[in-house]
Design an enzyme around this catalytic site. Structure first.
Site, PDB file in Angstrom:
ATOM      1  CB  CYS A   2      -0.895   0.029   1.239  1.00  0.00           C
ATOM      2  SG  CYS A   2      -1.810  -1.498   1.546  1.00  0.00           S
TER       3      CYS A   2
HETATM    4  N1  GLN Z   1      -1.595  -6.701   4.177  1.00  0.00           N
HETATM    5  C1  GLN Z   1      -2.359  -5.488   4.215  1.00  0.00           C
HETATM    6  C2  GLN Z   1      -3.692  -5.650   3.524  1.00  0.00           C
HETATM    7  O1  GLN Z   1      -3.924  -6.560   2.790  1.00  0.00           O
HETATM    8  C3  GLN Z   1      -1.583  -4.324   3.609  1.00  0.00           C
HETATM    9  C4  GLN Z   1      -1.352  -4.540   2.171  1.00  0.00           C
HETATM   10  C5  GLN Z   1      -0.272  -3.723   1.557  1.00  0.00           C
HETATM   11  O2  GLN Z   1       0.546  -3.057   2.205  1.00  0.00           O
HETATM   12  N2  GLN Z   1      -0.238  -3.820   0.272  1.00  0.00           N
HETATM   13  O3  GLN Z   1      -4.538  -4.833   3.723  1.00  0.00           O
END
Ligand code: GLN
Length: 299
Positions: A2
């Protein structure tokens, strides 16, 4: 992965912060530059939290019912008057949507009307196997706190179930969504609510996760409306600190030469005019839990 961002400074438009710069957080949803193997785009929703001083926040009435003010809107008002706000910490509110940020007109039409001295925002790329839903979108909030996690925890169900037992056994059923991030927040917030220094809380939780899941990616971001704490573990992070503002972001949103990249495995603490970057220690600096000179100077 993210992408996330936190802002502290003069009152700024919440919507404008999402679209600020030639490489805004919104642009990073379809054209991020530093993915580090964590996905391609961030199209699984977004969220933004902002803080209001207590005097501006809607006061709580009775047993948690929101009082909306205005003549006659409260049956007790004639006798007791409106509930009084008391001095206290800033109050956090949030807006989230499980759709790609570029599809939501609220970003241009509603959120720019809100202004705050503290904002924390995230755009999401769901980790494989995790749901795409509003409840899975950061920021996660609790009390005065807001939280975002950029990364993933392999074997997160086993790992976090075991770690919860080390941190007061909070009910993981309180997780807003069945994701590593939402569940990690249930554990981390126990420490924050207990009054543990947030930097120490982050260090302890990161160390506990890495002990059981060494490949975990843990760029964490916590804000309380006055200070921002962040960790780097695998993913990118940059900071821009000036006398009157502080910004922490997965990727710089513009070409301002004051942006400074943060190395891996660091703990960052920022306020306007103040920046602390320290290695992410597994344990507090000494067994008594005392903080370093830098931390003491900051608090
Ligand atoms: N694992 C977390 C989620 O699925 C954050 C994902 C990410 O950082 N891409 O929301």
């Amino acid at each position: 992965m993210c992408r996330h961002l936190a802002y502290l400074g003069p009152p700024a438009s919440v919507g404008e912060l999402l679209t600020r710069g030639t490489h805004s957080l919104r642009s990073q949803s379809w054209a991020p530059r530093e993915m580090r193997g964590g996905g391609t785009i961030n199209a699984d929703g977004f969220g933004v939290a902002w803080w209001a001083p207590p005097a501006e926040a809607t006061p709580e009435h009775g047993s948690g019912v929101r009082w909306h003010g205005g003549m006659g809107s409260d049956p007790d008002e004639a006798e007791t008057g409106p509930p009084q706000t008391t001095a206290g910490p800033p109050v956090v509110s949030r807006y989230r949507n499980a759709s790609p940020i570029w599809t939501d007109p609220a970003v241009d039409e509603v959120l720019p009307q809100l202004h705050s001295t503290a904002v924390l925002a995230a755009i999401r790329s769901a980790t494989v196997g995790m749901p795409v839903e509003r409840a899975a979108c950061a920021p996660f909030t609790h009390g005065r706190w807001a939280f975002s996690h950029n990364g993933a925890i392999p074997d997160w169900r086993e790992t976090l179930t075991a770690i919860a037992a080390q941190f007061g056994s909070p009910s993981l059923l309180e997780a807003e969504s069945l994701t590593d991030s939402a569940t990690l927040w249930v554990i981390l917030r126990v420490l924050l609510e207990d009054g543990t220094d947030p930097g120490t809380a982050l260090r302890r939780v990161v160390a506990a996760v890495l002990e059981r899941s060494p490949k975990a990616r843990l760029n964490l971001l916590v804000g309380d409306g006055e200070t921002v704490w962040a960790t780097t573990r695998h993913h990118s992070l940059s900071v821009l600190v000036a006398d009157d503002l502080a910004v922490v972001a997965s990727e710089p949103y513009d070409d301002d030469p004051r942006w400074r990249p943060i190395a891996d495995r660091q703990l960052v603490v920022v306020r306007p005019g103040r920046l602390i970057v320290e290695p992410l220690a597994v344990e507090p600096p000494d067994a008594s839990g005392n903080f370093s000179e830098n931390e003491r100077a900051f608090s």
